[in-house]
Design a protein around this motif. Structure first.
Motif, PDB file in Angstrom:
ATOM      1  N   VAL A 187       0.825  -1.338  -0.062  1.00 61.51           N
ATOM      2  CA  VAL A 187      -0.098   0.197   0.051  1.00 61.51           C
ATOM      3  C   VAL A 187       0.850   1.070   0.005  1.00 61.51           C
ATOM      4  O   VAL A 187       0.500   2.198  -0.665  1.00 61.51           O
ATOM      5  N   VAL A 188       1.913   1.430   1.046  1.00 61.54           N
ATOM      6  CA  VAL A 188       2.739   2.431   1.003  1.00 61.54           C
ATOM      7  C   VAL A 188       3.337   2.578  -0.171  1.00 61.54           C
ATOM      8  O   VAL A 188       3.767   3.979  -0.772  1.00 61.54           O
ATOM      9  N   THR A 189       4.009   1.514  -0.785  1.00 62.23           N
ATOM     10  CA  THR A 189       4.726   1.674  -1.981  1.00 62.23           C
ATOM     11  C   THR A 189       3.982   2.141  -3.050  1.00 62.23           C
ATOM     12  O   THR A 189       4.348   2.807  -3.904  1.00 62.23           O
ATOM     13  N   LYS A 190       2.788   1.601  -2.985  1.00 64.20           N
ATOM     14  CA  LYS A 190       1.985   2.165  -4.291  1.00 64.20           C
ATOM     15  C   LYS A 190       1.408   3.616  -4.496  1.00 64.20           C
ATOM     16  O   LYS A 190       1.702   4.370  -5.299  1.00 64.20           O
ATOM     17  N   ALA A 191       1.305   3.910  -3.165  1.00 65.33           N
ATOM     18  CA  ALA A 191       1.042   5.329  -2.802  1.00 65.33           C
ATOM     19  C   ALA A 191       2.134   6.282  -3.247  1.00 65.33           C
ATOM     20  O   ALA A 191       2.118   7.423  -3.815  1.00 65.33           O
ATOM     21  N   SER A 192       3.373   5.887  -2.734  1.00 63.52           N
ATOM     22  CA  SER A 192       4.378   6.482  -2.994  1.00 63.52           C
ATOM     23  C   SER A 192       4.902   6.686  -4.494  1.00 63.52           C
ATOM     24  O   SER A 192       5.154   7.912  -5.108  1.00 63.52           O
ATOM     25  N   LEU A 193       4.606   5.692  -5.115  1.00 63.53           N
ATOM     26  CA  LEU A 193       5.057   5.862  -6.627  1.00 63.53           C
ATOM     27  C   LEU A 193       4.103   6.642  -7.351  1.00 63.53           C
ATOM     28  O   LEU A 193       4.302   7.444  -8.420  1.00 63.53           O
ATOM     29  N   ALA A 194       2.804   6.613  -6.990  1.00 66.05           N
ATOM     30  CA  ALA A 194       1.906   7.486  -7.499  1.00 66.05           C
ATOM     31  C   ALA A 194       2.163   8.890  -7.145  1.00 66.05           C
ATOM     32  O   ALA A 194       1.963   9.952  -8.031  1.00 66.05           O
ATOM     33  N   LEU A 195       2.838   9.161  -5.970  1.00 61.29           N
ATOM     34  CA  LEU A 195       2.982  10.566  -5.528  1.00 61.29           C
ATOM     35  C   LEU A 195       4.004  11.100  -6.469  1.00 61.29           C
ATOM     36  O   LEU A 195       4.199  12.333  -6.607  1.00 61.29           O
ATOM     37  N   ILE A 196       5.090  10.059  -6.711  1.00 59.36           N
ATOM     38  CA  ILE A 196       6.393  10.988  -7.688  1.00 59.36           C
ATOM     39  C   ILE A 196       5.664  11.286  -8.618  1.00 59.36           C
ATOM     40  O   ILE A 196       6.082  12.392  -9.273  1.00 59.36           O
ATOM     41  N   GLU A 197       4.768  10.742  -9.486  1.00 61.43           N
ATOM     42  CA  GLU A 197       4.245  11.220 -10.793  1.00 61.43           C
ATOM     43  C   GLU A 197       3.648  12.337 -10.699  1.00 61.43           C
ATOM     44  O   GLU A 197       3.764  13.473 -11.458  1.00 61.43           O
ATOM     45  N   SER A 198       2.546  12.357  -9.419  1.00 65.24           N
ATOM     46  CA  SER A 198       1.953  13.546  -9.089  1.00 65.24           C
ATOM     47  C   SER A 198       2.792  14.802  -8.785  1.00 65.24           C
ATOM     48  O   SER A 198       2.421  15.941  -9.379  1.00 65.24           O
ATOM     49  N   LEU A 199       3.682  14.464  -8.163  1.00 67.98           N
ATOM     50  CA  LEU A 199       4.571  15.873  -7.577  1.00 67.98           C
ATOM     51  C   LEU A 199       5.276  16.381  -8.964  1.00 67.98           C
ATOM     52  O   LEU A 199       5.558  17.376  -8.832  1.00 67.98           O
ATOM     53  N   SER A 200       5.835  15.594  -9.868  1.00 69.14           N
ATOM     54  CA  SER A 200       6.630  15.942 -10.919  1.00 69.14           C
ATOM     55  C   SER A 200       5.924  17.102 -11.810  1.00 69.14           C
ATOM     56  O   SER A 200       6.533  17.611 -12.396  1.00 69.14           O
ATOM     57  N   VAL A 219      -2.057  18.777  -5.254  1.00 67.38           N
ATOM     58  CA  VAL A 219      -1.083  17.548  -5.331  1.00 67.38           C
ATOM     59  C   VAL A 219      -1.968  16.270  -4.853  1.00 67.38           C
ATOM     60  O   VAL A 219      -1.900  15.233  -5.384  1.00 67.38           O
ATOM     61  N   LYS A 220      -2.573  16.617  -3.740  1.00 68.92           N
ATOM     62  CA  LYS A 220      -3.411  15.334  -3.164  1.00 68.92           C
ATOM     63  C   LYS A 220      -4.794  15.066  -3.958  1.00 68.92           C
ATOM     64  O   LYS A 220      -5.110  13.711  -4.116  1.00 68.92           O
ATOM     65  N   THR A 221      -5.300  15.922  -4.746  1.00 72.22           N
ATOM     66  CA  THR A 221      -6.200  15.571  -5.694  1.00 72.22           C
ATOM     67  C   THR A 221      -5.815  14.820  -7.100  1.00 72.22           C
ATOM     68  O   THR A 221      -6.262  14.078  -7.445  1.00 72.22           O
ATOM     69  N   ASP A 222      -4.576  15.401  -7.206  1.00 71.81           N
ATOM     70  CA  ASP A 222      -3.797  14.529  -8.419  1.00 71.81           C
ATOM     71  C   ASP A 222      -3.538  13.056  -8.197  1.00 71.81           C
ATOM     72  O   ASP A 222      -3.726  12.227  -9.058  1.00 71.81           O
ATOM     73  N   VAL A 223      -3.029  12.943  -6.906  1.00 68.44           N
ATOM     74  CA  VAL A 223      -2.487  11.529  -6.867  1.00 68.44           C
ATOM     75  C   VAL A 223      -3.799  10.497  -6.487  1.00 68.44           C
ATOM     76  O   VAL A 223      -3.640   9.405  -7.172  1.00 68.44           O
ATOM     77  N   ARG A 224      -5.152  11.183  -6.207  1.00 68.39           N
ATOM     78  CA  ARG A 224      -6.293  10.083  -6.233  1.00 68.39           C
ATOM     79  C   ARG A 224      -6.399   9.463  -7.785  1.00 68.39           C
ATOM     80  O   ARG A 224      -6.761   8.403  -7.978  1.00 68.39           O
ATOM     81  N   GLY A 225      -6.467  10.442  -8.615  1.00 72.32           N
ATOM     82  CA  GLY A 225      -6.641  10.243 -10.086  1.00 72.32           C
ATOM     83  C   GLY A 225      -5.415   9.174 -10.559  1.00 72.32           C
ATOM     84  O   GLY A 225      -5.745   8.311 -11.366  1.00 72.32           O
TER      85      GLY A 225
END
Length: 622
Positions: A187-200, A219-225
């Motif tokens: 779960v944490v890994t999946k969330a982190s990889l999505a956050l990398i893309e969103s933050l970029s 950023v937080k609305t981006d990461v959900r999508g």
């Protein structure tokens, strides 16, 4: 440069560990070594050596608590090669404070600082996306598009607060998606990889810092999508029965008719019966069409078909939109962007006094927002006379050239505003004065930090999201009518939205070739939209809008799939609708095309949106 930075880190950790071991550790014994570092979660957080790489502090894992300054100190056996293990942080009491992530991690051989950046690095390695921490860091730097010589480690402190909020959101979303309650490594890994893309999308590659005015909201609305959460509900078709008192017809938009309402779910199960209500007509041009839209006021608040409880409901006829979907597509786009108070809706087949009227769209429009604003208005000191510097009014307002509200005004630049929440002449005058001051602020180009000044009055992120939905769909009504915005407390800034009224958008309008065609920018042509146009002079606003579009563009395949599935879900319902209203081979104002079938209308909408998004991809940076 970055490889050297990583090697120097590893050397520093090794030398520190060797020095501690040589000194015999904290207790003076040669059998232990000391691991020290800092954590961004603050005092009381538990830090452990995660020996089995499951991102948990299990029984037996060497652990310690962070002090008031976020420092920790763990004693471990000298024989333990800490460079092969993770350091994991869990919040004090096992529950993260608001805005803090549920987990942080770092490779002990990489860095002993527990923050979001090192959590992203650790997740890259755990997911086997990178061979080691140094390679993972380099991958993140490249994903962020950082210029040569920009050190992400050096600039990260400015990103950390936003990243913490976003990582928490990402972890919660990943748990929701997986249906688990824990904080597993997956779960944490999946969330982190999505956050990398969103933050970029929101990091300025030339500085390594967040774009000006970018906040955790984007950023937080981006990461959900980005995680792939289903943000748009495919509309099942339900059944609604309305019986008026004495079988009376609804003749106009002013006079209420008493009625009873019954609802059946798509599965045929009764959801509500004999709900007392009043019904009247609604709409502007749509009221003049054969298939009439309606407004419902329930006698008592109720949640209809699973939607949020409320009294005010709208039945959209969607007569001129032969897909029956354009309004729902706009709501889907707004939900994808995380826009607050986006209207909920359900498709219903309406039977009125025993007569089948076709497929309608039942929506609560702005009822939830109005209830919240009404509750705020009842608090002491709110909506009272005050100096402009202490302006305390809350309201829902709409740009509407028709000015058919009881209370309305035009600003000094002639923008027409109609009050949508309960108001009076005194409040309307106060609100008008505040808007005129806002326009003075917008027009003042002498301010050094113009964006910072304007953002004290306008939620710029809401304006960007609102503009993108309307620009993407080339909404003919935007900044003419049905352009809502509101002010609530404690924030006190003007927030654009909720979105509304898209039945003649997305290529369904032949009034001009420009609005019909999927190419070309539309909002700059709208006079009443000068707030947006003047902010487009600011590079930081344009960059933030471009970043937000990149996220929405990344979701367009999912939106297209939603349209396809929503059309299929209508099935026999749309067939019955067009048997009742046989217009598929007829021109209805202001249709741009007449295609002869519901399937062809849906295909036209999907193709139009695909071409429109492609054009915006190619031109958003202009």
């Amino acid at each position: 440069m970055r490889n050297l930075e990583g090697k120097l880190r590893l050397l520093a950790v090794a030398l520190a560990a060797a020095a501690v071991a040589a000194c015999g550790g904290e207790s003076g014994s040669s059998e232990q070594q000391k691991i020290t570092g800092t954590i961004s979660l603050g005092a009381g957080a538990r830090v452990c050596v995660d020996r089995n790489l499951n991102l948990q502090c299990d029984a037996g894992d060497p652990a310690a608590r962070a002090d008031a300054e976020g420092r920790y100190e763990i004693l471990v056996d000298v024989g333990l090669d800490v460079s092969q293990h993770l350091l994991v942080a869990e919040p004090a009491g096992g529950k993260a404070a608001e805005g803090q992530p549920h987990r942080l991690a770092t490779w002990a051989g990489w860095s002993n600082e527990l923050n979001v950046l090192n959590t992203l690095v650790a997740s890259q390695v755990l997911s086997r996306s990178a061979a080691d921490a140094n390679a993972a860091y380099g991958d993140i730097v490249r994903t962020f598009g950082l210029a040569e010589g920009v050190s992400l480690s050096a600039t990260w402190a400015s990103i950390e607060p936003v990243a913490q909020v976003a990582l928490r959101e990402a972890i919660d979303a990943a748990r929701e998606q997986s249906g688990t309650e824990g904080y597993s490594a997956s779960v944490v890994t999946k969330a982190s990889l999505a956050l990398i893309e969103s933050l970029s999308r929101y990091v300025d590659g030339s500085t390594g810092q967040l774009l000006p005015a970018a906040t955790a909201y984007f950023v937080k609305t981006d990461v959900r999508g980005t995680l792939g959460l289903e943000l748009c509900l495919v509309p099942e078709v339900h059944r609604m029965n309305i019986v008026t008192e004495g079988g009376a017809p609804v003749l106009d938009k002013e006079n209420d008719v008493k009625a009873l309402i019954g609802l059946q779910g798509a599965d045929g199960v009764t959801q509500a019966e004999n709900l007392g209500a009043k019904i009247r007509g609604r709409g502007n041009s749509t009221w003049g069409m054969p298939k009439k839209p309606f407004r419902l006021m329930l006698d008592a608040s109720a949640g209809l078909l699973g939607m949020t409880s409320g009294r005010q409901w709208t039945l959209l006829a969607n007569y001129a939109d032969k897909t029956l979907l354009r309004n729902e597509v706009a709501f889907c786009l707004a939900r994808t962007l995380g826009m607050p108070y986006t209207p909920q809706s359900r498709m219903v087949e309406l039977v009125f006094n025993g007569e089948y009227l076709g497929q309608y769209q039942l929506s609560n429009r702005t009822d939830e927002l109005e209830v919240e604003l009404k509750a705020q208005a009842m608090k002491e000191g709110v909506n009272t006379a005050a100096p402009l510097s202490e302006f305390n009014d809350v309201f829902l307002i709409e740009i509407d050239e028709r000015l058919d509200s009881h209370f309305w005004f035009r600003t000094e630049t002639s923008i027409p505003y109609a009050m949508q929440t309960d108001s009076d002449s005194e409040q309307t005058a106060r609100v008008a004065r505040w808007f005129n001051h806002l326009e003075d602020v917008l027009r003042d180009r002498s301010v050094v930090d113009r964006m910072g000044r304007v953002s004290q009055y306008i939620d710029l992120e809401s304006l960007i999201d609102f503009s993108l939905v309307n620009e993407l769909l080339k909404n003919n009504d935007v900044f003419f009518s049905s352009t809502s915005m509101y002010r609530s407390l404690p924030d006190g800034r003007l927030i654009f939205g909720p979105v509304w009224d898209f039945d003649i958008a997305a290529g369904n309008n032949n009034t001009t070739n420009f609005v019909q065609h999927p190419h070309g920018w539309y909002l700059p042509e709208r006079f009443n939209g000068w707030y947006f146009n003047t902010l487009m002079e600011e590079q930081s606003f344009r960059f933030l809008r471009e970043a937000r579009w990149k996220y929405l563009s990344s979701q367009m395949r999912r939106v297209d799939r939603f349209v396809e599935q929503a059309a299929a879900a209508m099935g026999a319902s749309q067939t019955r609708n067009f048997e009742r209203w046989p217009i598929l081979d007829q021109w209805v104002w202001p249709n741009a095309v007449v295609l002869g079938s519901h399937e062809a209308e849906v295909r036209y909408l999907r193709d139009w949106m695909t071409e429109r998004a492609s054009w915006m991809d190619q031109n958003i940076g202009e």
